[in-house]
Write an enzyme that holds these catalytic residues in place. Structure first.
Site, short mmCIF file in Angstrom:
data_model
loop_
_atom_site.label_atom_id
_atom_site.label_comp_id
_atom_site.label_asym_id
_atom_site.label_seq_id
_atom_site.Cartn_x
_atom_site.Cartn_y
_atom_site.Cartn_z
N ASP A 1 0.92 -1.18 0.12
CA ASP A 1 -0.03 0.05 -0.01
C ASP A 1 0.88 1.20 -0.08
O ASP A 1 0.59 2.12 -0.78
CB ASP A 1 -1.05 -0.14 1.08
CG ASP A 1 -1.88 -1.04 1.13
OD1 ASP A 1 -2.24 -1.54 -0.04
OD2 ASP A 1 -2.76 -1.22 2.05
N SER B 1 -35.03 -8.22 -20.37
CA SER B 1 -35.16 -9.01 -19.18
C SER B 1 -35.08 -10.51 -19.54
O SER B 1 -35.45 -10.77 -20.89
CB SER B 1 -36.29 -8.54 -18.30
OG SER B 1 -37.55 -8.71 -19.38
N LEU B 2 -34.95 -11.31 -18.47
CA LEU B 2 -34.96 -12.81 -18.96
C LEU B 2 -36.25 -13.37 -18.20
O LEU B 2 -36.72 -12.99 -17.08
CB LEU B 2 -33.44 -13.50 -18.41
CG LEU B 2 -32.37 -12.94 -18.82
CD1 LEU B 2 -30.93 -13.65 -18.24
CD2 LEU B 2 -32.22 -13.13 -20.34
N GLU C 1 -23.42 -18.98 -16.58
CA GLU C 1 -22.78 -18.02 -15.48
C GLU C 1 -23.72 -17.55 -14.43
O GLU C 1 -25.04 -18.12 -14.35
CB GLU C 1 -22.67 -16.72 -16.45
CG GLU C 1 -23.56 -16.00 -17.34
CD GLU C 1 -23.61 -14.75 -18.30
OE1 GLU C 1 -24.48 -14.13 -18.54
OE2 GLU C 1 -22.32 -15.00 -18.75
N LYS D 1 -25.78 -15.31 -11.89
CA LYS D 1 -26.96 -14.26 -11.92
C LYS D 1 -26.70 -13.38 -10.65
O LYS D 1 -27.29 -13.68 -9.60
CB LYS D 1 -28.56 -14.54 -11.72
CG LYS D 1 -29.45 -13.61 -11.94
CD LYS D 1 -30.91 -14.26 -12.08
CE LYS D 1 -31.89 -13.15 -12.25
NZ LYS D 1 -31.72 -12.03 -11.51
N LYS E 1 -33.29 -19.41 -11.19
CA LYS E 1 -33.32 -18.89 -9.60
C LYS E 1 -33.00 -19.96 -8.84
O LYS E 1 -33.85 -21.03 -8.87
CB LYS E 1 -34.61 -18.20 -9.23
CG LYS E 1 -34.83 -16.92 -10.25
CD LYS E 1 -33.87 -15.87 -9.91
CE LYS E 1 -34.56 -14.72 -10.64
NZ LYS E 1 -35.51 -13.90 -9.82
N CYS F 1 -64.06 2.79 0.41
CA CYS F 1 -65.50 3.50 0.09
C CYS F 1 -66.81 2.81 0.72
O CYS F 1 -67.83 3.44 0.21
CB CYS F 1 -65.62 3.68 -1.43
SG CYS F 1 -65.87 2.25 -2.45
N CYS G 1 -63.57 -3.93 -5.81
CA CYS G 1 -64.67 -2.90 -5.73
C CYS G 1 -64.96 -2.40 -7.03
O CYS G 1 -64.01 -1.96 -7.79
CB CYS G 1 -64.02 -1.77 -4.84
SG CYS G 1 -64.74 -0.22 -4.72
N CYS H 1 -64.28 5.20 -6.27
CA CYS H 1 -63.67 4.88 -5.02
C CYS H 1 -62.46 5.63 -4.87
O CYS H 1 -61.49 5.72 -5.52
CB CYS H 1 -63.62 3.14 -5.04
SG CYS H 1 -62.36 2.80 -3.56
#
Length: 684
Positions: free
Chosen positions: A48, A97-98, A129, A131, A334, A432, A447, A452
């Site tokens: 350093d 997007s995947l 690879e 994610k 995922k 409401c 609703c 409302c």
């Protein structure tokens, strides 16, 4: 003073200057190499102290910067730029997007779809690879120099965060390439290592500042700082994994791209020993990689939430093409999300813009994957009944996709007290008090009162959203206040708001009011696709809005379309057509569209390239124009023109505003015609 002395003195000064300039170039290269060794390879080759001595020498030379090239100097990483706000920037190619999968079985199904589309029984080669769980980023290099960094944004338009990205020491300001390409767009992820994140939070706590929930939030929050000194003080990292636009280089495979990045100083996972990136032949090898990464995941220095699987051949990727906003040639597998146990303290009902009543569990705070969770969606009554979730129950929760909290199951339901009754969604709207209705064949209770207050608020929030009318200075809290003060009840009211009305609200100053009015004014030129999406018609998402705009071309034709005509639009079935026709058949809603047009909203339909006055012409913008740059680009594209990303022989016109950059000189050298904003308007 004798002439000979003057000549000797001048000669000596010139020699010293030449030596300083040469040493400056040497130091830039040496320090950049040490930065790469330390921050990318994790293999420092000097102490350093030695590094600090080199850096001090560099700064000493730069005290007299005349004639020195500071653009790629490591000294530029220390920060100092403070912006007033972020500017929008358009991606040359969309950041897609995947599609997601959550099990090995899904990987086999993905492979089957790929082979079926390619009409082959042969095994397909995939690049596997990580994610990363960070912030997607695009780095733009022109002739080897980092000139811009853009967040993913909505995939088409992101934010220019160059001032912060240049402070990340693992990102080269200049590519280590003897003959760099004219254009190279590197796509990757900005993140923070777990250890660095822990140290940052300790520092934040010691300084009495707010800590971050997880490394991703810390990275995203840092990148979006207006003051680059904050970014420079925080340990951000970057990994490159994909290409955007490129000129002057060709690639055959995804693996080639990663190797190219690695060879020219762009950080990748290739130097890691754990086989974090592999080429797999067939789904069996992909699944093997999936399980391997799942096993080593806890040992990784950074967070990931799955793996990405891409067809390795770029030629096959081109053959496979896209489905909506996702490529057919890639999927994200995922991992199972992290879970935790907590108690349901209450169940409340939220009302959405379509009137849907959504039950939400209010829970005893618990950390899941580093994030404190206090509530979770219960989706609908059927879901509550199926899982038998009751107030007071102990439950297992997880963050679906490691993001959205949800209740997985009740713990020991047979041991709950006898007086703990099943939960039922109320029969009347909590906002409401109108009767709530569950239509036949639907799981959602709604609703049906169009007036409302909750429905109105959520519809207005949708209308101003980034992908809709993009009124970026009007947030959820302001909409709540405007509605509560009866200044806002319908879409057209945005365009009736005055500065005086905004100033009458609490915590609204003069500058804030000006920004809000300006933001509303800037939203008056939407594309037809954005406008249709902004209306919030049930079942009409962003992609459907584009299909409708491309088919009908004008707002009038869209509003007049019958169900039969709507059914001719791609991807629109009977249910969607009926929903649209119910909306356009309501005179009050159609009058609302007309009111917005009368108040100055100009809805631009898509223009066929061959029909536009700028068809066949290419443009590039430099400097500050009287309008937002994105609006100028939209204007050019709506009239058939094409936007280029850099000055080249392919460029027809350079549109120049105030304080233009170096592009003007380059364009003049190539004989590109230079025009003003007014001249561009005259061409249209």
């Amino acid at each position: 003073m004798p002439d000979a002395f003057c000549r000797d003195w001048t000669s000596e000064m010139g020699a010293n200057y030449s030596m300083s300039k040469k040493r400056h170039e040497e130091l830039k290269k040496i320090i950049s190499e040490h930065d790469h060794n330390y921050h990318v390879l994790d293999k420092p080759t000097i102490t350093d102290y030695e590094y600090d001595q080199l850096f001090a020498e560099l700064l000493d030379i730069e005290k007299n910067p005349k004639g020195l090239d500071l653009s790629d100097s490591p000294s530029q990483r220390v920060g100092g730029t403070v912006l007033e706000g972020f500017t929008k920037a358009q991606h040359r190619l969309p950041m897609l997007s995947l599609a997601n999968s959550y099990s090995p079985e899904d990987i086999f199904e993905f492979d089957e779809r790929v082979r079926k589309f390619l009409n082959t029984e042969d095994p397909v080669e995939y690049l596997c690879e990580l994610k990363f769980d960070g912030l997607s980023m695009e780095l733009i290099y022109e002739n080897g120099q980092l000139v811009r960094a853009i967040t993913r944004g909505d995939g088409t338009v992101g934010e220019d965060v160059t001032h912060n990205i240049k402070t990340i020491k693992s990102i080269p300001l200049k590519l280590s390439h003897k003959n760099p390409p004219p254009l190279l767009e590197v796509r990757g992820e900005v993140l923070m290592f777990k250890e660095d994140f822990a140290r940052l939070n300790e520092t934040q706590q010691e300084n009495g500042q707010q800590t971050f929930a997880n490394p991703r939030n810390a990275a995203a929050g840092t990148v979006r700082q207006l003051d680059s000194r904050i970014a420079a003080s925080r340990p951000l990292r970057f990994f490159g994994y994909a290409l955007g636009a490129v000129e002057g280089e060709t690639f055959n495979t995804q693996k080639n791209i990663q190797e190219y990045f690695n060879d020219h100083g762009i950080p990748t996972v290739l130097p890691y020993k754990e086989d974090l990136l592999v080429v797999a032949k067939g789904p069996e090898e992909v699944v093997k990689y999936y399980h391997h990464i799942e096993k080593v995941r806890p040992k990784l220095p950074f967070d990931i939430d799955g793996v990405v699987i891409k067809v390795n051949s770029l030629r096959l990727q081109e053959d496979l093409g896209l489905v909506a906003r996702s490529p057919r040639w890639a999927t994200a597998a995922k991992f199972k999300p992290e879970q935790a146990q907590t108690t349901v303290e209450d169940i409340v009902v939220q009302v959405g813009r379509t009137g849907a009543l959504t039950p939400v569990a209010i829970m005893k705070p618990v950390k899941v994957g580093g994030v404190t969770v206090t509530n979770a969606t219960l989706h609908n009554q059927d879901e509550i009944t199926r899982k038998d979730i009751r107030i007071g129950d102990t439950v297992i929760i997880q963050r679906a996709g490691d993001v959205i909290p949800e209740v997985v199951e009740v713990v020991n339901p047979d041991k709950r007290p006898a007086d703990r009754l099943p939960y039922s969604i109320p029969e009347r709207c909590p906002a409401c008090d109108s009767v709530a209705v569950k239509a036949e064949g639907e799981v959602v209770t709604r609703c049906v009162n169009p007036l409302c207050i909750a429905v109105v608020k959520e519809s207005l929030k949708h209308f101003v959203a980034r992908r809709a009318m993009n009124i970026d200075k009007v947030g959820d809290r302001l909409i709540e206040t405007l509605v509560d003060n009866k200044l806002l009840t319908r879409f057209s009211d945005f365009y009736r708001l005055t500065k005086e009305q905004i100033l009458s609200l609490e915590r609204q100053g003069d500058k804030s009011a000006d920004n809000i009015i300006k933001s509303i004014e800037n939203s008056k030129n939407p594309t037809l696709a954005r406008f249709i999406f902004a209306l919030g018609i049930r079942f009409v998402g962003e992609q459907t809005g584009k299909h409708l705009a491309d088919h009908f071309l004008t707002i009038d034709k869209f509003l007049e379309a019958s169900e039969e005509e709507l059914l001719q639009v791609p991807e629109i079935g009977a249910k969607v057509a009926k929903s649209i026709r119910d909306w356009t058949g309501n005179p009050k809603l159609v009058d609302e569209v007309k009111a917005m047009i009368e108040l100055g909203v100009k809805i631009a339909g898509p223009v066929r390239a061959q029909e536009g006055s700028l068809s066949g012409m290419s443009f590039l913008i430099t400097g500050t124009l009287p309008v937002k740059r994105d609006d100028a680009k939209d204007l050019i594209e709506r009239n058939g023109g094409k936007i280029l990303g850099s000055v080249s022989s392919k460029l027809n016109y350079l549109v120049v505003g105030d304080d233009p950059g170096s592009k003007v000189e380059k364009a003049q050298g190539l004989g590109v015609k230079i025009i003003s904003w007014e001249e561009l308007q005259a061409m249209i």
